[in-house]
Design a protein around this motif. Sequence first.
Motif, PDB file in Angstrom:
ATOM      1  N   LYS A   1       8.819  48.747  81.849  1.00  0.00           N
ATOM      2  CA  LYS A   1       8.486  47.499  82.541  1.00  0.00           C
ATOM      3  C   LYS A   1       9.186  46.308  81.903  1.00  0.00           C
ATOM      4  O   LYS A   1       9.619  45.394  82.588  1.00  0.00           O
ATOM      5  N   ALA A   2       9.218  46.295  80.575  1.00  0.00           N
ATOM      6  CA  ALA A   2       9.789  45.123  79.904  1.00  0.00           C
ATOM      7  C   ALA A   2      10.084  45.446  78.451  1.00  0.00           C
ATOM      8  O   ALA A   2       9.544  46.405  77.885  1.00  0.00           O
ATOM      9  N   LEU A   3      10.950  44.646  77.884  1.00  0.00           N
ATOM     10  CA  LEU A   3      11.214  44.718  76.449  1.00  0.00           C
ATOM     11  C   LEU A   3      10.715  43.421  75.824  1.00  0.00           C
ATOM     12  O   LEU A   3      11.177  42.334  76.179  1.00  0.00           O
ATOM     13  N   PHE A   4       9.749  43.543  74.925  1.00  0.00           N
ATOM     14  CA  PHE A   4       9.228  42.375  74.207  1.00  0.00           C
ATOM     15  C   PHE A   4       9.968  42.241  72.890  1.00  0.00           C
ATOM     16  O   PHE A   4      10.238  43.244  72.216  1.00  0.00           O
ATOM     17  N   LEU A   5      10.283  41.017  72.529  1.00  0.00           N
ATOM     18  CA  LEU A   5      10.949  40.780  71.251  1.00  0.00           C
ATOM     19  C   LEU A   5      10.163  39.725  70.487  1.00  0.00           C
ATOM     20  O   LEU A   5       9.674  38.751  71.078  1.00  0.00           O
ATOM     21  N   ALA A   6      10.032  39.916  69.173  1.00  0.00           N
ATOM     22  CA  ALA A   6       9.334  38.919  68.361  1.00  0.00           C
ATOM     23  C   ALA A   6       9.824  39.015  66.925  1.00  0.00           C
ATOM     24  O   ALA A   6      10.494  39.974  66.552  1.00  0.00           O
ATOM     25  N   GLY A   7       9.480  38.013  66.145  1.00  0.00           N
ATOM     26  CA  GLY A   7       9.762  38.060  64.712  1.00  0.00           C
ATOM     27  C   GLY A   7      10.719  36.991  64.242  1.00  0.00           C
ATOM     28  O   GLY A   7      10.686  36.584  63.089  1.00  0.00           O
ATOM     29  N   GLU A   8      11.577  36.532  65.123  1.00  0.00           N
ATOM     30  CA  GLU A   8      12.534  35.490  64.770  1.00  0.00           C
ATOM     31  C   GLU A   8      13.010  34.849  66.056  1.00  0.00           C
ATOM     32  O   GLU A   8      12.766  35.383  67.133  1.00  0.00           O
ATOM     33  N   PRO A   9      13.712  33.731  65.925  1.00  0.00           N
ATOM     34  CA  PRO A   9      14.169  33.072  67.140  1.00  0.00           C
ATOM     35  C   PRO A   9      15.050  33.998  67.975  1.00  0.00           C
ATOM     36  O   PRO A   9      15.904  34.704  67.445  1.00  0.00           O
ATOM     37  N   LEU A  10      14.807  33.985  69.271  1.00  0.00           N
ATOM     38  CA  LEU A  10      15.612  34.774  70.192  1.00  0.00           C
ATOM     39  C   LEU A  10      16.639  33.839  70.821  1.00  0.00           C
ATOM     40  O   LEU A  10      16.287  32.948  71.586  1.00  0.00           O
ATOM     41  N   ASP A  11      17.896  34.038  70.468  1.00  0.00           N
ATOM     42  CA  ASP A  11      18.921  33.154  71.028  1.00  0.00           C
ATOM     43  C   ASP A  11      19.285  33.603  72.431  1.00  0.00           C
ATOM     44  O   ASP A  11      19.197  34.785  72.767  1.00  0.00           O
ATOM     45  N   GLU A  12      19.688  32.659  73.232  1.00  0.00           N
ATOM     46  CA  GLU A  12      19.955  32.932  74.641  1.00  0.00           C
ATOM     47  C   GLU A  12      21.030  33.995  74.847  1.00  0.00           C
ATOM     48  O   GLU A  12      20.832  34.922  75.633  1.00  0.00           O
ATOM     49  N   PRO A  13      22.175  33.930  74.125  1.00  0.00           N
ATOM     50  CA  PRO A  13      23.197  34.960  74.369  1.00  0.00           C
ATOM     51  C   PRO A  13      22.681  36.378  74.113  1.00  0.00           C
ATOM     52  O   PRO A  13      22.979  37.296  74.880  1.00  0.00           O
ATOM     53  N   THR A  14      21.869  36.538  73.082  1.00  0.00           N
ATOM     54  CA  THR A  14      21.343  37.877  72.787  1.00  0.00           C
ATOM     55  C   THR A  14      20.375  38.312  73.887  1.00  0.00           C
ATOM     56  O   THR A  14      20.431  39.444  74.372  1.00  0.00           O
ATOM     57  N   ALA A  15      19.494  37.388  74.286  1.00  0.00           N
ATOM     58  CA  ALA A  15      18.522  37.731  75.329  1.00  0.00           C
ATOM     59  C   ALA A  15      19.241  38.117  76.622  1.00  0.00           C
ATOM     60  O   ALA A  15      18.903  39.121  77.247  1.00  0.00           O
TER      61      ALA A  15
END
Length: 643
Positions: free
Chosen positions: A370-384
């Motif tokens: 359904k989705a990939l959640f990311l956490a722990g540090e800033p998520l930069d737009e290019p990576t996302a």
Amino acid sequence: MPASHATDPTSPSTPYADFYRRSIDEREAFWAEQAQLIDWQQPFEQVCDARNPAFARWFVGGRTNLCHNAVDRHLAERAEQNALICVSSETGAERVYSYRELHAEVQRMAAILLDLGVRKGDRVLIYMPMIAEAAFAMLACVRIGVIHSVVFGGFASHALASRIDDARPALIVTADAGMRAGKVLPYQPLLDEALRLSQHPPKQVLMVNRGLAELHPVPGRDVDYAAARERCLHAQVPCEWLESSEPSYILYTSGTTGKPKGVQRDTGGYAVALAASMRHIYLGEPGQTFFATSDIGWVVGHSYIIYGPLLYGMATLMYEGLPIRPDAGIWWQLVEKYRVSVMFSAPTAARVLKKQDPAYLSRYDLSSLKALFLAGEPLDEPTASWIGAAINKPIIDNYWQTETGWPILALCSGVEPTAVGKIGSPGRAVYGFDVRLIDELTGADITEPNHKGVLAIAGPLPPGCLQTVWGDDERYLKTYWSSIQGRSLYNTFDWGLRDAEGYTFILGRTDDVINVAGHRLGTREIEEAIASHPNVAEVAVVGRADALKGQVAMAFAVLKNPALAASAEQAREQEQALMQIVDAQLGAVARPARVCFVGTLPKTRSGKLLRRAMQAVCEGRDPGDLSTMDDPAVLQQIRDLLG
Ligand code: ATP
Ligand code: MG
């Protein structure tokens, strides 16, 4: 008290806004409902005792047990369903346990612990690789009211010794070795050394032998797990019913900004908070499979490899190995094989994948996901956007801390399925968290949108958050509850900004702001500007003391293709290009004094940038406690570059 955003009667009514407001304004009723997600052996008498907000107690008088709720409770409905799936791409081992099998293994482990004399309230330190026995050990501890302290298996003797001395465990559970990138990492030499360094070594060690490294058992100290298990095959160990506030575990923070703090967690509040978060935030469904790619040594491992999914009746996938070995398809192959419905990882892993061919990620059937959640540090737009495109799934950021145990800012798609994220924001305040932005100088609440402030939480913290710093109430109060202009608020030590719709943006840690000639600049903004250059894989910016300007920015960049800065002249060209992009996006005031090209950036073992260590090196100071650092040799490269 100034009106908080939470209770602002003028904010529009949406399903989530109403849900949130109720969690703050009708705290007791709200959480009493959520508490129905778990079993109570004895009902609680009071939902929250918040007379002393820093030491709030949840579900007072209620008796419950984490292991009962994570395992036993599901036997009636899902005994034959997968509970724990352990995959190692290092050894090739793949073991799957149903809830019935997990129940049996946990009881065996609990019986062994009891046989070795461990009792309720004692601590057991778990120093283990990512294998099933680590999960058995955690669940066995909480089953019998023993407080576990999981120490990341990649830590060396010094870090381990300091955690032994802090928690003073009665016993250590360990294994012969971990494995990383095809290399066997024997644990016993590290453990022996740690026990030698420690002031309070436990007398007993329970050893799981995976057959990877030679063991030299110490007579009278070491107990072989396989032999002990044989003796306990049919063990039946009842759950110890704990009062809700009795501690379940101790877990040390990542140590990014200083000496790690031993976060103490309760029992009932944690169980309720995690079960609720599976429903409201992580799109969990009983019977489906959850895959968090973290390590059990970190908070994501505790909350979302072990407890959260199991409390919610899901199967959890525990993975030993790298995301790119044997190739970058490995995680996605597992998603296909085990029909994973929710994945949880960290931006650092996404950035590792980003250096690979995206075709690896789209080769498998990801229809269950359904989705990939990311956490722990800033998520930069290019990576996302890169990973979002590569797997063609929503990428959902969420923000929290070891201290809170579950998200402070998130999207809560379970409450409001139509909620859409905003690029660069982990979302809105999560129900239960009375999130405030505080003016650093005046200590006043910032209520107008788009003003930067210190992110704080008005007490009481919701269920599941830290109760104190283990053995040190004074450090707990001093660190977290009295560091913002004398106000009694929980300090996150992060900067935030909130827009008119309540979406909050994390601007960096409060000690990551630099002051260049009177301009306060977030290192993160400069990093984002540099990272937007197509040649850059990763970048870190720190402030260096400067006689003229107070501070200047120093940037350390990893290029996608290191050959681009192979010669001094090429490096200068690249440096110019990156300075120009900062000039263009932020203005010349933010331009780094230097951009240095490095092979890798110094990080904690959990993948967080160690800016404080880089800053110390830039200023010629001692980098301090590096016990949680991944590879101290990286700092030497920076020293050499700076000459
Ligand atoms: P220590 O407290 O020992 O210095 P640490 O803060 O890195 O270490 P953790 O509790 O693992 O330890 O990390 C929490 C911190 O990570 C947050 O306070 C924040 O700075 C950062 N963080 C977590 N999630 C996000 C996110 N989604 N976006 C931005 N930053 C995040
Ligand atoms: Mg922290």
